[in-house]
Scaffold this motif. Structure first.
Motif, mmCIF file in Angstrom:
data_model
loop_
_atom_site.group_PDB
_atom_site.id
_atom_site.type_symbol
_atom_site.label_atom_id
_atom_site.label_comp_id
_atom_site.label_asym_id
_atom_site.label_seq_id
_atom_site.Cartn_x
_atom_site.Cartn_y
_atom_site.Cartn_z
ATOM 1 N N VAL A 25 3.697 -10.420 5.178
ATOM 2 C CA VAL A 25 3.181 -9.098 4.881
ATOM 3 C C VAL A 25 3.480 -8.836 3.410
ATOM 4 O O VAL A 25 4.554 -9.155 2.909
ATOM 5 C CB VAL A 25 3.845 -8.046 5.780
ATOM 6 N N TYR A 35 -0.208 -6.742 -2.005
ATOM 7 C CA TYR A 35 -0.442 -5.607 -1.118
ATOM 8 C C TYR A 35 0.884 -4.927 -0.789
ATOM 9 O O TYR A 35 1.865 -5.582 -0.445
ATOM 10 C CB TYR A 35 -1.112 -6.092 0.167
ATOM 11 N N GLY A 36 0.904 -3.606 -0.896
ATOM 12 C CA GLY A 36 2.093 -2.848 -0.528
ATOM 13 C C GLY A 36 3.088 -2.621 -1.655
ATOM 14 O O GLY A 36 4.081 -1.913 -1.461
ATOM 15 N N HIS A 86 -5.674 -2.189 -2.883
ATOM 16 C CA HIS A 86 -6.581 -3.251 -3.337
ATOM 17 C C HIS A 86 -6.709 -3.192 -4.848
ATOM 18 O O HIS A 86 -6.317 -2.205 -5.491
ATOM 19 C CB HIS A 86 -7.957 -3.152 -2.662
ATOM 20 N N GLY A 183 -4.528 -9.502 9.379
ATOM 21 C CA GLY A 183 -4.255 -8.524 8.338
ATOM 22 C C GLY A 183 -3.821 -9.081 7.011
ATOM 23 O O GLY A 183 -3.809 -8.355 6.015
ATOM 24 N N ASN A 184 -3.444 -10.345 6.961
ATOM 25 C CA ASN A 184 -2.971 -10.905 5.694
ATOM 26 C C ASN A 184 -3.963 -11.885 5.064
ATOM 27 O O ASN A 184 -3.595 -12.634 4.167
ATOM 28 C CB ASN A 184 -1.618 -11.596 5.894
ATOM 29 N N LEU A 208 -7.582 -6.931 1.630
ATOM 30 C CA LEU A 208 -7.262 -7.528 2.930
ATOM 31 C C LEU A 208 -8.053 -6.773 3.987
ATOM 32 O O LEU A 208 -7.674 -5.670 4.383
ATOM 33 C CB LEU A 208 -5.757 -7.426 3.212
ATOM 34 N N GLN A 211 -6.112 -5.407 7.027
ATOM 35 C CA GLN A 211 -5.221 -4.297 6.707
ATOM 36 C C GLN A 211 -6.010 -3.006 6.537
ATOM 37 O O GLN A 211 -5.585 -1.936 6.983
ATOM 38 C CB GLN A 211 -4.432 -4.598 5.431
ATOM 39 N N GLN A 212 -7.161 -3.099 5.883
ATOM 40 C CA GLN A 212 -7.965 -1.897 5.685
ATOM 41 C C GLN A 212 -8.440 -1.329 7.021
ATOM 42 O O GLN A 212 -8.416 -0.113 7.231
ATOM 43 C CB GLN A 212 -9.157 -2.208 4.784
ATOM 44 N N SER A 214 -6.996 -1.753 9.942
ATOM 45 C CA SER A 214 -5.822 -1.239 10.636
ATOM 46 C C SER A 214 -5.419 0.134 10.115
ATOM 47 O O SER A 214 -5.093 1.039 10.890
ATOM 48 C CB SER A 214 -4.656 -2.223 10.483
ATOM 49 N N ARG A 215 -5.464 0.314 8.789
ATOM 50 C CA ARG A 215 -5.127 1.613 8.200
ATOM 51 C C ARG A 215 -6.122 2.683 8.641
ATOM 52 O O ARG A 215 -5.738 3.818 8.949
ATOM 53 C CB ARG A 215 -5.114 1.516 6.675
#
Length: 228
Positions: A25, A35-36, A86, A183-184, A208, A211-212, A214-215
């Protein structure tokens, strides 16, 4: 445009890929941007500055990002918790830069979807439906589509990490494929577009998809329930 560039993109989809490596992650988006990452990790002393007003969402920019020995403006977009979502690199369009950018990207990514002002070209759907019996026919249509859309001033394409392209046979469209990615897994959207202020521009946005999605789903689930 160089038709052979697309041969490389599409041809990569049929090559046997190495064993899949799952990233942690915080997967890399572009160069040393992950990311993050928190917004404080991109200080003004390193050339970053607030460009939220220009981008339209919380963002930092950097005017001298080197990629493939070319200079781009970097744009980093953050969530409401100040973590990186992103990134994009943007420059004035030229045929040479377009060819260089695609030539660099296809070493790691493969085309799954293209779009323009008056149509789309879904590689996943064509693969699923067996639209083309040979690569020559596919390349002819794809090249013609590209040239027509560029002539009209807008062309976009979505590419995905090559390690995951062998999964397209499980899906009916590029949208289904992108939505099902872990997600990765990294993707990149490349756009040629006519900017109102800057003229013809070229951009590549790294993100990703999993991830997008999921958010988005988390935000939808957190929405208050109203009786209407």
């Amino acid at each position: 445009m160089n038709k052979n560039l697309f041969v490389g993109i599409v041809g990569a989809m049929s090559v046997m890929v190495p064993p899949m490596v799952v990233a942690d992650v915080g997967a890399r988006l572009f160069q040393n941007w992950h990311y993050g990452q928190h917004i404080d990790e991109f200080p003004r002393s390193q050339g970053y500055y607030d460009c939220t007003a220009d981008v339209g969402v919380l963002a930092l920019c950097h005017d001298d990002i080197t990629f493939l020995q070319r200079s781009f403006q970097g744009q980093l977009v953050f969530s409401d918790d100040n973590t990186l979502l992103h990134t994009s690199i943007v420059a004035d369009y030229s045929d040479d830069l377009y060819a260089t950018l695609l030539g660099g990207l296809v070493r790691s990514f493969s085309l799954v979807f293209a779009e323009g002002s008056n149509g789309t070209f879904d590689m996943v759907a064509h693969a699923q439906n067996g639209t083309y019996q040979d690569e020559a026919s596919l390349m002819a249509d794809l090249s013609a589509f590209e040239v027509e859309q560029l002539r009209m001033g807008y062309f976009g394409m979505s590419l995905v990490d090559q390690d995951y392209v062998d999964r397209i046979s499980r899906h009916s469209t590029a949208g289904d494929f992108l939505g099902a990615l872990p997600g990765n897994v990294r993707a990149v959207d490349v756009f040629v577009y006519d900017d109102e202020y800057w003229g013809l521009s070229l951009s590549a946005s790294f993100f990703l998809p999993g991830q997008q999605l999921s958010r988005f789903q988390d935000k939808a689930n957190q929405a208050p329930i109203e009786d209407f």
